[in-house]
Design an enzyme around this catalytic site. Structure first.
Site, PDB file in Angstrom:
ATOM      1  N   PHE A   1      43.912  96.637 -17.141  1.00  0.00           N
ATOM      2  CA  PHE A   1      43.898  94.376 -17.482  1.00  0.00           C
ATOM      3  C   PHE A   1      45.194  94.901 -18.414  1.00  0.00           C
ATOM      4  O   PHE A   1      45.802  96.226 -18.421  1.00  0.00           O
ATOM      5  CB  PHE A   1      42.465  94.754 -19.070  1.00  0.00           C
ATOM      6  CG  PHE A   1      41.676  93.240 -18.553  1.00  0.00           C
ATOM      7  CD1 PHE A   1      40.861  93.012 -17.456  1.00  0.00           C
ATOM      8  CD2 PHE A   1      41.344  91.953 -19.153  1.00  0.00           C
ATOM      9  CE1 PHE A   1      39.987  92.257 -17.365  1.00  0.00           C
ATOM     10  CE2 PHE A   1      40.618  91.834 -19.275  1.00  0.00           C
ATOM     11  CZ  PHE A   1      40.862  90.780 -17.803  1.00  0.00           C
TER      12      PHE A   1
ATOM     13  N   GLN B   1      47.367  82.673 -28.914  1.00  0.00           N
ATOM     14  CA  GLN B   1      47.727  83.449 -27.957  1.00  0.00           C
ATOM     15  C   GLN B   1      47.393  82.090 -26.865  1.00  0.00           C
ATOM     16  O   GLN B   1      46.869  81.258 -26.054  1.00  0.00           O
ATOM     17  CB  GLN B   1      46.652  84.080 -27.287  1.00  0.00           C
ATOM     18  CG  GLN B   1      46.753  85.051 -25.986  1.00  0.00           C
ATOM     19  CD  GLN B   1      45.971  86.004 -25.728  1.00  0.00           C
ATOM     20  OE1 GLN B   1      44.920  86.040 -25.440  1.00  0.00           O
ATOM     21  NE2 GLN B   1      46.883  87.325 -25.826  1.00  0.00           N
TER      22      GLN B   1
ATOM     23  N   HIS C   1      47.028  82.113 -22.567  1.00  0.00           N
ATOM     24  CA  HIS C   1      47.116  82.626 -21.649  1.00  0.00           C
ATOM     25  C   HIS C   1      48.283  82.321 -20.285  1.00  0.00           C
ATOM     26  O   HIS C   1      47.976  81.070 -20.400  1.00  0.00           O
ATOM     27  CB  HIS C   1      45.615  82.371 -20.736  1.00  0.00           C
ATOM     28  CG  HIS C   1      45.027  83.284 -20.463  1.00  0.00           C
ATOM     29  ND1 HIS C   1      45.461  83.883 -18.934  1.00  0.00           N
ATOM     30  CD2 HIS C   1      44.095  84.606 -20.096  1.00  0.00           C
ATOM     31  CE1 HIS C   1      45.015  84.179 -18.213  1.00  0.00           C
ATOM     32  NE2 HIS C   1      44.205  85.244 -18.800  1.00  0.00           N
TER      33      HIS C   1
ATOM     34  N   LEU D   1      40.332  78.313 -16.759  1.00  0.00           N
ATOM     35  CA  LEU D   1      41.719  79.827 -16.875  1.00  0.00           C
ATOM     36  C   LEU D   1      40.583  80.556 -15.726  1.00  0.00           C
ATOM     37  O   LEU D   1      39.552  80.723 -14.898  1.00  0.00           O
ATOM     38  CB  LEU D   1      40.124  80.718 -17.957  1.00  0.00           C
ATOM     39  CG  LEU D   1      40.366  82.183 -18.041  1.00  0.00           C
ATOM     40  CD1 LEU D   1      42.089  82.110 -18.957  1.00  0.00           C
ATOM     41  CD2 LEU D   1      39.923  82.930 -19.145  1.00  0.00           C
TER      42      LEU D   1
ATOM     43  N   GLU E   1      42.686  87.699 -16.439  1.00  0.00           N
ATOM     44  CA  GLU E   1      43.094  88.351 -15.996  1.00  0.00           C
ATOM     45  C   GLU E   1      43.232  89.472 -14.802  1.00  0.00           C
ATOM     46  O   GLU E   1      44.242  90.079 -14.747  1.00  0.00           O
ATOM     47  CB  GLU E   1      43.874  89.014 -17.558  1.00  0.00           C
ATOM     48  CG  GLU E   1      44.826  90.038 -17.183  1.00  0.00           C
ATOM     49  CD  GLU E   1      45.006  90.429 -18.617  1.00  0.00           C
ATOM     50  OE1 GLU E   1      45.133  89.130 -19.795  1.00  0.00           O
ATOM     51  OE2 GLU E   1      45.368  91.209 -19.583  1.00  0.00           O
TER      52      GLU E   1
ATOM     53  N   ARG F   1      49.775  89.471 -22.112  1.00  0.00           N
ATOM     54  CA  ARG F   1      49.609  88.224 -21.907  1.00  0.00           C
ATOM     55  C   ARG F   1      51.275  87.585 -22.616  1.00  0.00           C
ATOM     56  O   ARG F   1      51.349  86.081 -22.354  1.00  0.00           O
ATOM     57  CB  ARG F   1      48.647  87.196 -22.998  1.00  0.00           C
ATOM     58  CG  ARG F   1      47.516  87.613 -22.136  1.00  0.00           C
ATOM     59  CD  ARG F   1      45.787  87.890 -22.831  1.00  0.00           C
ATOM     60  NE  ARG F   1      45.070  87.591 -21.206  1.00  0.00           N
ATOM     61  CZ  ARG F   1      43.438  87.286 -21.681  1.00  0.00           C
ATOM     62  NH1 ARG F   1      43.340  86.983 -22.519  1.00  0.00           N
ATOM     63  NH2 ARG F   1      42.158  88.442 -20.720  1.00  0.00           N
TER      64      ARG F   1
ATOM     65  N   HIS G   1      45.013  79.715 -25.396  1.00  0.00           N
ATOM     66  CA  HIS G   1      43.908  80.695 -24.782  1.00  0.00           C
ATOM     67  C   HIS G   1      42.435  80.706 -26.087  1.00  0.00           C
ATOM     68  O   HIS G   1      41.832  81.349 -26.346  1.00  0.00           O
ATOM     69  CB  HIS G   1      43.637  81.492 -23.713  1.00  0.00           C
ATOM     70  CG  HIS G   1      42.770  82.071 -23.925  1.00  0.00           C
ATOM     71  ND1 HIS G   1      41.854  82.245 -22.748  1.00  0.00           N
ATOM     72  CD2 HIS G   1      42.723  83.912 -23.132  1.00  0.00           C
ATOM     73  CE1 HIS G   1      40.916  83.105 -22.185  1.00  0.00           C
ATOM     74  NE2 HIS G   1      41.177  84.015 -22.526  1.00  0.00           N
TER      75      HIS G   1
ATOM     76  N   ARG H   1      46.671  89.599 -28.469  1.00  0.00           N
ATOM     77  CA  ARG H   1      45.007  89.958 -28.427  1.00  0.00           C
ATOM     78  C   ARG H   1      45.711  90.475 -26.963  1.00  0.00           C
ATOM     79  O   ARG H   1      46.401  89.970 -26.506  1.00  0.00           O
ATOM     80  CB  ARG H   1      44.258  88.699 -28.182  1.00  0.00           C
ATOM     81  CG  ARG H   1      42.221  89.416 -28.219  1.00  0.00           C
ATOM     82  CD  ARG H   1      42.470  89.129 -27.949  1.00  0.00           C
ATOM     83  NE  ARG H   1      41.530  87.674 -26.785  1.00  0.00           N
ATOM     84  CZ  ARG H   1      41.389  87.331 -25.829  1.00  0.00           C
ATOM     85  NH1 ARG H   1      40.937  89.190 -25.247  1.00  0.00           N
ATOM     86  NH2 ARG H   1      41.452  86.608 -25.212  1.00  0.00           N
TER      87      ARG H   1
END
Lengths: 132, 595, 260, 131
Positions: free
Chosen positions: B121, B235, B237, B247, B250, B292, B360, B395
């Site tokens: 990730f 955030q 995304h 979405l 990721e 991100r 996001h 985050r």
């Protein structure tokens, strides 16, 4: 729209349906017979035979008797008469429920009872023929 | 008016709320202090937005990985604006929570030998993200919901919309909720209350969030004097579908997907994330596996340079998965394929997916101490609505699903502990507060408002948030957004709903949510405007503010509600006891840094 | 990486047209009867039914009530009947409909208002089948100090995975005439969830669940109409799960018979 | 939460199945047992006839050749084939067969069952197709 509102009074019932597996098993077995064996049986016995499309003597009285009144004949009747009857009984019972005819407890007795009676009759006929 | 008493009331039935409920029930059982727990949710719990999380949940799993590494990734990922003690607690409790989920039946994806599988990730040093195909949030939420059914002490109030907290002398004493189906008010007296109401992504026009993500809990706590902390950090995304903002996880990049501009060029190498990693060989913290904030900023730069493509009206870049092969894509990313086919008619097996950044996640939220308690005694917060200090300025993907387990449980246990030592407050105190709510509702439904339309106000709010508080921000833009929020709050006072029915009045709920939204949007704009530096997700184009400024701004912003007057901002020191702020670098540039 | 231009369809979405949508309205505090109301709106190729409902709510008639949330077919909120067939509003596109579109609340559930139905009975049925992992005597109990997972191979996972994908949207209940005929029938989703746990190699609760499943209102009310699986937006195939449940219930009965 | 007092709608009206093509097909599937019962009763009558002697056996064959009976039995044949088509696709869903951890494709199972139908027909041909 306000026809709803029938409040469920009785709590959860945990009454086990131990008979249902039996009916369902007979239904399933009958369904297989209906699907796999019956097309040929109907074709040869109910269509070719009366139309005279079978070779002469293929199902003469003697040949038919020999074939039917035997152990294989007994099994044959089980597969093309008894099991399909239970299959039919099961579907008729549920069909009656689907169209809200009668009540299920009575329908069950009538349908499976009839299937059982006719099955005993059919197998009895074979046995009677074998003992003749 | 219905009135009920509970030891603990939990507001929000998503991952954090359910985990808190189970945590509290287990804690009470263990300490032989039987407790009644109410779980309120404005939707059925399995509709909560946790359900839409796709990629996975992070925890140190393999022998080569270490708590230190997860700690370092999270701290630098958050651009040092994190509470390091909290991160330390988090990384040490992450694994046990994911194992606990497994013991409750979560269908984690597996290796051939039957062990749990992990994937890569963004911003994480190694592969440590547990996943259930690409529906991790869905499986976690349903596992938690189904597990919660085991506990008779948890009483659910599904489709109860919480209007307000009842607070008396600095301590929470209950909540006041509206039963959506009947429009009746319900008073729940409680010894402890946990807010687990999720984020506020719906403040923005273009977002990956569900319609319910309107920041209700944040506003409730805020209106009672609890600080909203770090609200300027929102955030984006990097990979949302054009048009809807749906979405695209990721995990696509974790599994080896690449990002291309319209020329088919892997542009991330130009933004400090290179060198380019070979196709099908993703490397942690390189290229597509950067964090991100950096990736969304790179999109913006490409867009400015005219190197983005078009899909409908949207500027897009492309997420290419094709080299992974059909079998692998369908095994690891089936939901992505379903979404791309349904919503933009693109088959990821055959074509690159056009994507663009979308709002996001709300990094900030209700300020809590490391034990999840707010400045109001007995009021706890966990999950996205809370700012426990884990995410800082940005985050890392897959930290939040773990967060709601670790801190959901902690909040549940803390609330249970408090409830065991506390008595209920006098019912009359709650009734007085409920009457105020009754009056507010009456004003919305049949007051003498000038008939301001909630639709117009809502659109004005999301437009202003998007234009002023986007990926890159300017003094002027933010000032304008802040002004807009203040005007909208004034106009909101005159709002009126058309629908006066008591039964399932969703228009009324939209209006109340909008009121919540405007309050926290103001806090978000204020924090953004006053933070005169660039850090994590907060990037300014203003002269002299394009860099991080630790001298002046290694501080949390705290915004305090002032009723109808403009909100107030204060600064709060950050806990940097384990790791001194350092250069935040990815790609080869990050190699020389801390291990 | 080559630097060729990306060629992806740049969609010609903007085939805007005007469509009529009829919605069955029911406002219990102003009228006892439901009635049809027609709305007219511009739509394009990407307009979902949910988009259309949101358009009605914000632009035409704010009193229309319906449930929605994720708008990506995973939360299960927005089930409605579209021309008599249960569908998720967010996954239904108006481009696929010629002529009139008639929207009604989900069948077989009591209507609360407009498109909102009372799902309590569905939740009750779900809870009845003990839909959680039951491991009364785990070989290794959970220990927070030395947490340990169960082992489960991808093959073991594959046995139940499909049945774990149910989003509880309730479309299958609206598609199931047996549930319509007898609301006590546990129904497709609940029986599927039970089967999902029965098939899970980590679970040992089958025997407990069987007392629920092996009832007349359990698996035995199903007649394999199969419409539930047709309408399932997540391809869970609840009909298969329910009927596999019959095999399990039959085995259970046989075992009970031998044990006396 | 304790909510066993939730609302129940009254059962569907008995014509529910007329409202959708899918349900009509379902009812047709269920109704295949009606001609089946007819054929089974015919067969039972044939067995009685066979037991009674050659004359009644010939009489039964003549009865089977009467147009209405023939027509109903043709219907039974069609019903059995329709039933087979609907029944075979259910089998792999009720009893998914797995070999070495991999599930057998549904199409293979359905094809196998049709092969069974053909095999039975061949058996009958072998038995009755010659004198």
């Amino acid at each position: 729209m306000m026809e709803k509102l029938a409040i469920n009074e009785h709590g959860p019932q945990h009454k086990q349906a131990f008979d249902e597996p039996l009916w369902w098993s007979l239904f399933s077995a009958g369904g297989v017979c209906f699907a796999v064996i019956l097309p040929a049986v109907i074709l040869f016995i109910a269509i070719c035979l009366p139309l005279g499309l079978l070779p002469a003597g293929a199902l003469s009285y003697e040949r038919a008797s020999n074939l039917l009144f035997s152990v294989p004949g007994f099994l044959f009747v089980g597969a093309v008469v008894c099991l399909p009857l239970f299959h039919a009984a099961h579907r008729l019972r549920h069909g009656l429920f689907d169209i809200s005819v009668g009540n299920d407890i009575l329908n069950k007795k009538l349908m499976y009872g009839a299937a059982a009676l006719l099955s005993v009759l059919a197998l009895g006929l074979v046995v009677a023929g074998m003992l003749r | 008016m219905q009135q009920r008493d509970f030891d603990i009331v939990i507001v929000g039935g998503g991952g954090a709320g359910l985990r808190a409920a189970i945590g509290a029930a287990e804690h009470a059982k263990e300490h032989k202090t039987p407790q009644r727990i109410a779980l309120l949710s404005k939707v059925y719990p399995m509709r909560s937005h946790t359900v839409a999380a796709e990629g996975g949940a992070a925890a140190v799993t393999s022998a080569e990985d270490s708590h230190q590494a997860h700690f370092d990734d999270t701290v630098s990922g958050g651009d040092w604006l994190v509470e390091q003690g909290v991160v330390d607690y988090f990384v040490h409790h992450a694994y046990q929570e994911l194992v606990q989920m497994e013991r409750w039946g979560c269908p984690w994806s597996r290796k051939d030998d039957g062990q749990v599988q992990v994937r890569r990730f963004g911003g994480m040093k190694t592969a440590r993200t547990w996943f259930a195909a690409d529906k991790t949030g869905f499986h976690m939420l349903h596992t938690l919901f189904q597990t919660s059914l085991k506990y008779p002490e948890i009483e659910r109030f599904d489709e109860y919309f919480v209007l307000d907290l009842a607070v008396h002398e600095g301590a929470v004493i209950g909540v006041i909720a509206l039963q959506v189906a009947t429009g009746e008010l319900t008073l729940l007296r409680a010894k402890a209350v946990i807010l687990a109401t999720g984020g506020a992504g719906r403040l923005f026009r273009f977002n990956t969030n569900a319609g319910i993500v309107t920041g209700d809990g944040m506003a409730m706590a805020y209106r009672h004097g609890v600080a909203l902390r770090d609200m300027e950090f929102v955030q984006y995304h990097p990979t949302g579908l054009p048009g809807s903002g749906i979405l695209i996880t990721e995990a696509c990049r974790g599994e080896g997907g690449i990002l291309l501009n319209k020329d088919g060029y892997r542009y991330l190498q130009d933004y400090g994330l290179g060198p380019e990693t070979p196709l099908g060989k993703p490397e942690n913290k390189y290229m597509e596996l950067g964090p991100r904030d950096k990736l969304s900023q790179a999109f913006w730069q490409e867009q400015q340079a005219g190197r983005t493509g078009k899909f409908g009206d949207s500027d897009v870049v492309y997420l290419d998965l094709r080299h992974l092969g059909e079998k692998y894509i369908l095994e690891r990313l089936p939901f992505i394929c379903e979404l791309a086919k349904s919503y933009i008619n693109v088959d990821p097996v055959k074509e690159p997916i056009p994507i663009r950044p979308a709002v996001h996640y709300t990094m900030g939220g209700i300020e809590t101490d490391p034990l999840c308690e707010t400045s109001i005694a007995g009021l706890y917060a966990a999950g996205e609505c809370a700012s426990v200090g884990l995410h800082g300025a940005n985050r890392l993907g897959s930290n939040s699903l773990t967060e709601l387990l670790v801190f959901g449980r902690l909040a549940g246990e803390q609330a249970s502990k408090r409830a065991a030592q506390t008595e209920w407050a006098d019912t009359r105190l709650l009734e007085a507060q409920a009457e105020r709510q009754q009056a507010t509702l009456a004003r919305l439904c049949d007051g003498e408002g000038s008939g301001e339309s909630w639709v117009e106000l809502k659109h004005a709010m999301v437009q202003a948030m998007e234009s002023g508080c986007g990926i890159y921000r300017t003094e002027e833009g933010m000032r304008h957004s802040l002004e807009t929020m203040r005007q909208l709050r004034e106009r909101y006072a005159k709002i009126r709903v058309n629908d006066t029915s008591k039964i399932f009045n969703t228009e009324l709920l939209e209006c109340i949510e909008l009121g919540y939204g405007l309050d926290i949007a103001e806090a978000s704009c204020l924090g953004a405007l006053e933070r005169r530096e660039s850090r994590g997700a907060h990037q300014r184009l203003d002269e002299g503010m394009q860099k991080r400024d630790d001298v002046n701004y290694l501080k949390h912003s705290q915004v305090f509600y002032q009723g109808e007057a403009p909100a107030e901002l204060r600064w709060q020191d950050v806990d940097v006891r384990f790791s001194a702020p350092a250069e935040r670098a990815y790609g080869d540039a990050g190699k020389g840094g801390k291990v | 990486m080559s630097t060729e231009q990306i060629t992806t369809k740049s969609v010609s979405t903007n085939n805007t047209s005007i469509k009529h949508i009829s919605v069955k309205r029911y406002l219990p505090d102003s009228s006892a009867e439901a009635y049809w109301q027609q709305y007219e709106m511009p739509v394009d190729d990407s307009t979902s039914l949910l988009d259309a409902l949101n358009h009605i709510k914000e632009q035409l008639d704010s009193t229309l009530s319906y449930r929605w949330s994720c708008r990506m077919a995973i939360c299960g909120s927005c089930g409605v009947m579209v021309n008599g067939i249960p569908k998720l509003g967010c996954k239904t596109f108006l481009r696929d409909y010629e002529g009139e579109i008639r929207i009604e609340p989900l069948s077989h559930f009591p209507v609360q208002r407009d498109l909102v139905v009372d799902m309590e009975i569905f939740l009750e049925h779900l809870a009845a089948v003990k839909p959680y992992l039951i491991d009364d005597n785990p070989v290794k109990p959970y220990d927070p100090k030395a947490p340990e997972t169960y082992q489960q191979t991808p093959e073991q996972l594959a046995r139940y995975k499909q049945f774990a994908n149910c989003i509880n949207c309730g479309l299958c209940y609206s598609a199931c005439p047996q549930f319509g005929l007898n609301p006590e029938f546990l129904g497709p989703a609940a029986l599927t969830l039970a089967h999902r746990y029965n098939l899970d190699s980590r679970d040992h609760g089958k025997k407990q669940r069987m007392t629920e499943l092996n009832r007349h209102e359990g698996v035995w009310s199903c007649t394999f109409v199969g419409f539930c699986s047709q309408v399932c937006p997540k391809h869970v195939d609840p009909a298969a799960a329910v009927n596999q449940g019959k095999v399990e219930a039959a085995k259970h009965t046989l075992i009970a018979l031998f044990k006396g | 939460m304790h909510k066993s007092s939730s609302q129940r709608l009254p059962p569907l009206k008995r014509n529910w199945w007329l409202k959708h093509r899918f349900f009509k097909l379902y009812m047709l599937r269920e109704a295949t047992v009606l001609p089946l019962v007819f054929f089974t009763l015919c067969l039972l009558a044939g067995m009685v006839a066979l037991l009674q002697g050659a004359d009644s056996w010939q009489g039964w064959i003549a009865f089977m050749g009467s147009p209405i009976v023939l027509l109903l039995n043709l219907l039974a044949l069609a019903a059995s084939l329709f039933h087979a088509a609907t029944f075979f696709v259910l089998f792999p869903r009720v009893m998914p067969l797995r070999i070495a951890g991999h599930s057998l494709p549904d199409k293979a199972i359905v094809a196998g069952q049709w092969a069974g139908v053909v095999a039975v027909a061949l058996l009958f041909f072998w038995l009755l197709g010659r004198a």
